[in-house]
Enzyme design. Structure first.
Site, PDB file in Angstrom:
ATOM      1  N   ASP A   7       3.818  10.066   6.864  1.00 14.05           N
ATOM      2  CA  ASP A   7       3.402   9.990   8.265  1.00 14.05           C
ATOM      3  C   ASP A   7       4.280   8.935   8.933  1.00 14.05           C
ATOM      4  O   ASP A   7       5.267   8.457   8.344  1.00 14.05           O
ATOM      5  CB  ASP A   7       1.891   9.718   8.391  1.00 14.05           C
ATOM      6  CG  ASP A   7       1.495   8.294   8.027  1.00 14.05           C
ATOM      7  OD1 ASP A   7       2.373   7.510   7.587  1.00 14.05           O
ATOM      8  OD2 ASP A   7       0.309   7.940   8.187  1.00 14.05           O
ATOM      9  N   CYS A  64       2.674   6.899   3.278  1.00 15.41           N
ATOM     10  CA  CYS A  64       2.038   6.605   4.564  1.00 15.41           C
ATOM     11  C   CYS A  64       2.021   5.084   4.697  1.00 15.41           C
ATOM     12  O   CYS A  64       2.761   4.395   3.995  1.00 15.41           O
ATOM     13  CB  CYS A  64       0.667   7.259   4.701  1.00 15.41           C
ATOM     14  SG  CYS A  64      -0.649   6.629   3.642  1.00 15.41           S
ATOM     15  N   THR A  66      -0.301   2.789   3.930  1.00 14.53           N
ATOM     16  CA  THR A  66      -0.794   2.167   2.695  1.00 14.53           C
ATOM     17  C   THR A  66      -0.536   3.018   1.462  1.00 14.53           C
ATOM     18  O   THR A  66      -0.637   2.516   0.341  1.00 14.53           O
ATOM     19  CB  THR A  66      -2.323   1.987   2.792  1.00 14.53           C
ATOM     20  OG1 THR A  66      -2.898   3.285   2.990  1.00 14.53           O
ATOM     21  CG2 THR A  66      -2.708   1.059   3.935  1.00 14.53           C
ATOM     22  N   HIS A  97       0.800   8.985 -19.242  1.00 12.01           N
ATOM     23  CA  HIS A  97      -0.617   9.220 -19.569  1.00 12.01           C
ATOM     24  C   HIS A  97      -1.254  10.321 -18.731  1.00 12.01           C
ATOM     25  O   HIS A  97      -2.088  11.074 -19.238  1.00 12.01           O
ATOM     26  CB  HIS A  97      -1.431   7.942 -19.352  1.00 12.01           C
ATOM     27  CG  HIS A  97      -1.103   6.845 -20.319  1.00 12.01           C
ATOM     28  ND1 HIS A  97      -2.007   5.882 -20.671  1.00 12.01           N
ATOM     29  CD2 HIS A  97       0.038   6.565 -20.998  1.00 12.01           C
ATOM     30  CE1 HIS A  97      -1.448   5.038 -21.538  1.00 12.01           C
ATOM     31  NE2 HIS A  97      -0.194   5.435 -21.742  1.00 12.01           N
ATOM     32  N   HIS A 133      -3.993  12.636 -24.219  1.00 15.31           N
ATOM     33  CA  HIS A 133      -3.690  12.670 -22.783  1.00 15.31           C
ATOM     34  C   HIS A 133      -3.801  14.101 -22.239  1.00 15.31           C
ATOM     35  O   HIS A 133      -4.297  14.311 -21.128  1.00 15.31           O
ATOM     36  CB  HIS A 133      -2.321  12.070 -22.506  1.00 15.31           C
ATOM     37  CG  HIS A 133      -2.252  10.604 -22.803  1.00 15.31           C
ATOM     38  ND1 HIS A 133      -3.210   9.723 -22.349  1.00 15.31           N
ATOM     39  CD2 HIS A 133      -1.377   9.860 -23.528  1.00 15.31           C
ATOM     40  CE1 HIS A 133      -2.920   8.510 -22.771  1.00 15.31           C
ATOM     41  NE2 HIS A 133      -1.816   8.554 -23.495  1.00 15.31           N
TER      42      HIS A 133
HETATM   43  C1  RB5 Z   1      -1.663   5.164  10.039  1.00 20.58           C
HETATM   44  O1  RB5 Z   1      -1.819   4.174  10.985  1.00 20.58           O
HETATM   45  C2  RB5 Z   1      -2.292   4.747   8.723  1.00 20.58           C
HETATM   46  O2  RB5 Z   1      -3.688   4.818   8.837  1.00 20.58           O
HETATM   47  C3  RB5 Z   1      -1.802   5.621   7.591  1.00 20.58           C
HETATM   48  O3  RB5 Z   1      -0.423   5.538   7.506  1.00 20.58           O
HETATM   49  C4  RB5 Z   1      -2.306   5.278   6.217  1.00 20.58           C
HETATM   50  O4  RB5 Z   1      -2.167   3.935   5.918  1.00 20.58           O
HETATM   51  C5  RB5 Z   1      -3.644   5.796   5.886  1.00 20.58           C
HETATM   52  O5  RB5 Z   1      -4.150   5.667   4.769  1.00 20.58           O
END
Ligand code: RB5
Length: 142
Positions: A7, A64, A66, A97, A133
């Site tokens: 994203d 993304c 996080t 694993h 596994h």
């Molecule tokens: C976008 O602002 C953010 O929420 C997305 O990139 C991500 O971190 C969501 O888990």
């Protein structure tokens, strides 16, 4: 063929990963997003997951902000084992694993240098093929 997706929060790191794949002659298919406009991470997480689950692509890499939302989304697709990894130990272990077939990272969490070490470990580490596994992975799908 490696499926890539991100994203807006992961765009910069995904582009760094694309440069790495090009330099190493690794084929990839980029499922977007392609601009910094705000978008919904499940769209890209699921597009990459479907490409891997169908066999169109061998593995996937998702980014993304996080890595959390996009990994949760990918893991909703049957047959996908998406691992959120920000260190080399975890990336190697999840291949050995869990036979993880998609890697997720957070572009707001990890820098380019460490991220590329994680990508390298994920792409180069084989599954152990150990009976225990294999058994545990099959239980995931039950
Ligand atoms: C976008 O602002 C953010 O929420 C997305 O990139 C991500 O971190 C969501 O888990």
């Amino acid at each position: 063929m490696i499926a890539l997706g991100c994203d807006h929060g992961g765009l910069e790191l995904k582009n760094t990963i694309i440069d790495y794949l090009k330099k190493n002659n690794i084929e990839y298919k980029d499922f977007g997003t392609y601009t910094s406009d705000s978008v919904d991470y499940p769209v890209y997480g699921k597009a990459v997951a479907r490409a891997v689950a169908s066999g169109e692509c061998e593995k996937g890499i998702l980014v993304c902000g996080t890595g959390i939302g996009i990994s949760i989304s990918a893991n909703k697709v049957k047959g996908i084992r998406c691992a959120l990894c920000h260190d080399v130990f975890s990336a190697k272990a999840t291949r050995e694993h869990n036979d993880a077939n998609v890697l997720a990272m957070g572009g707001r969490v990890i820098g380019a240098g460490p991220a590329l070490e994680v990508v390298k470990a994920f792409l180069e580490t084989p599954f152990s093929n150990d009976e225990r596994h294999i058994r545990r992975i099959s239980q995931i799908e039950e």
